[in-house]
Design an enzyme around this catalytic site. Structure first.
Site, PDB file in Angstrom:
ATOM      1  N   SER A   1      80.817  10.567 -39.558  1.00 35.79           N
ATOM      2  CA  SER A   1      82.138   9.924 -39.641  1.00 35.79           C
ATOM      3  C   SER A   1      83.292  10.908 -39.793  1.00 35.79           C
ATOM      4  CB  SER A   1      82.167   8.925 -40.798  1.00 35.79           C
ATOM      5  OG  SER A   1      81.436   7.768 -40.472  1.00 35.79           O
TER       6      SER A   1
ATOM      7  N   LYS B   1      85.575  10.994 -36.910  1.00 30.60           N
ATOM      8  CA  LYS B   1      86.565   9.932 -36.695  1.00 30.60           C
ATOM      9  C   LYS B   1      87.997  10.458 -36.816  1.00 30.60           C
ATOM     10  CE  LYS B   1      83.484   6.346 -38.568  1.00 30.60           C
ATOM     11  NZ  LYS B   1      83.210   5.462 -39.722  1.00 30.60           N
TER      12      LYS B   1
ATOM     13  N   TYR C   1      79.723   7.609 -28.469  1.00 28.97           N
ATOM     14  CA  TYR C   1      79.993   7.619 -29.907  1.00 28.97           C
ATOM     15  C   TYR C   1      78.884   8.328 -30.684  1.00 28.97           C
ATOM     16  CZ  TYR C   1      81.206   5.912 -34.569  1.00 28.97           C
ATOM     17  OH  TYR C   1      81.534   5.831 -35.901  1.00 28.97           O
TER      18      TYR C   1
ATOM     19  N   TYR D   1      85.416   5.985 -47.296  1.00 26.31           N
ATOM     20  CA  TYR D   1      84.912   4.621 -47.198  1.00 26.31           C
ATOM     21  C   TYR D   1      85.588   3.736 -48.254  1.00 26.31           C
ATOM     22  CZ  TYR D   1      81.366   7.089 -44.446  1.00 26.31           C
ATOM     23  OH  TYR D   1      80.736   7.872 -43.531  1.00 26.31           O
TER      24      TYR D   1
ATOM     25  N   VAL E   1      77.856  10.437 -43.303  1.00 25.18           N
ATOM     26  CA  VAL E   1      76.573  10.109 -43.928  1.00 25.18           C
ATOM     27  C   VAL E   1      75.530  11.216 -43.765  1.00 25.18           C
ATOM     28  CG1 VAL E   1      76.898   7.609 -43.825  1.00 25.18           C
ATOM     29  CG2 VAL E   1      75.793   8.795 -41.902  1.00 25.18           C
TER      30      VAL E   1
END
Length: 309
Positions: free
Chosen positions: A65, A68, A193, A245, A263
């Site tokens: 992540s 992102k 992705y 998160y 993660v």
């Protein structure tokens, strides 16, 4: 310039490593489940090229992540903020990063922000290019420039492992396709992705990317403005409000620096105007953040007064 081991950082890493036993590796992605839960390492990259570290900073970690934030920067450069934020929101969420709940209750059904999975899939959908490979190579080239390493690539084993188990992400894509937020073939987008999330690097390279964000998009070593100032600031704001998160509020109070976790156990920090941080600690808490990595950042922030608040 070689990265120097730091006695002070080694002491903090030793203290924070005690918390690894409170977490678990991300075994729902088989390739990530093989990590050693007791690993913990950190690199701090300064804009003048100096670097200090502790632990095995050469160990490769997948971005997950953390990617992102970088894909968001690229897409904002590609398409502009109006286009992007018509399709994905700017608000934090208290829901888990892979939740579909808000999509069902909001109208229009666009993701709340680019840091949750639904929003990140929409952002990846917006990367320009004539094919999946072309779009991936554009993102990879951007990452290589920020990290100053042309050898950075993705781990095929991690990408395949995630592609085979990406049932929730497929569900999010089909929901978003129903509402015309996503317009491409879902399997192709999942392919792109998962490769994006599987891009791997070490803590030093991660810290260098954090340093670019910390310095408002400028690479002071080359003198190049890699990311426009306003886009870098948008990204850092999302890192503060949504980067950890649904623990982002507590993280902002206790630590108070822009950061993004993944993660795999990676955390990228950007201390505004000062330096970038790269951390690897694969034992995760229940929200998907590195347990010992967060403790290490808490110790750093407290000892050196790094909070921006």
């Amino acid at each position: 310039m070689p990265c120097q081991s730091s006695d002070e950082l080694n002491i903090l890493v030793k203290e924070a490593r005690e918390y690894t036993k409170e977490g678990k590796v991300a075994n729902y992605i088989p390739a990530l489940g093989r990590a050693n839960p007791h690993d913990l390492s950190i690199a701090i990259q300064y804009p003048d090229g100096q670097c200090i570290s502790a632990g095995d900073i050469e160990r490769k970690i997948s971005l997950q992540s953390i990617s992102k934030v970088i894909s968001l920067a690229l897409v904002l450069m590609d398409r502009g903020s109006n286009y992007v934020f018509e399709r994905v929101g700017m608000e934090p969420t208290g829901d888990p990063f892979n939740s579909i709940a808000k999509l069902e209750t909001l109208s229009p059904a666009k993701p709340l922000n680019p840091m949750i999975n639904a929003g990140a899939l929409v952002v990846t959908h917006m990367i320009k290019g004539n094919s999946i490979e072309d779009r991936f190579q554009r993102l990879l080239s951007f990452i290589r420039e920020m990290a100053n390493d042309s050898t950075i690539d993705y781990c095929e084993d991690v990408a395949q492992s995630e592609f085979k188990t990406a049932y929730l992400n497929r569900a999010l894509c089909y929901f978003l396709k129903q509402h015309h937020i996503i317009e491409e073939d879902v399997e192709k987008l999942i392919d792109l992705y998962t490769k994006q999330c599987a891009i791997e690097m070490n803590c030093l390279e991660l810290a260098r990317i954090g340093m670019i964000f910390a310095m408002d998009g400028v690479d002071l070593e080359s003198g190049k403005q890699i990311i426009p100032v306003h886009i870098s600031r948008i990204c850092k704001t999302f890192m503060v409000t949504c980067g950890m998160y649904n623990a982002s509020g507590e993280f902002a109070i206790k630590i108070g620096i822009p950061a993004k976790s993944g993660v795999s156990g990676g955390i990228m920090g950007a201390v505004p105007g000062k330096f970038g941080i790269g951390i690897f600690g694969p034992a995760l808490d229940e929200k998907g953040n590195s347990v010992a990595g967060i403790k290490l950042l808490e110790l750093l922030s407290r000892n050196y007064k790094l909070s921006m608040f």
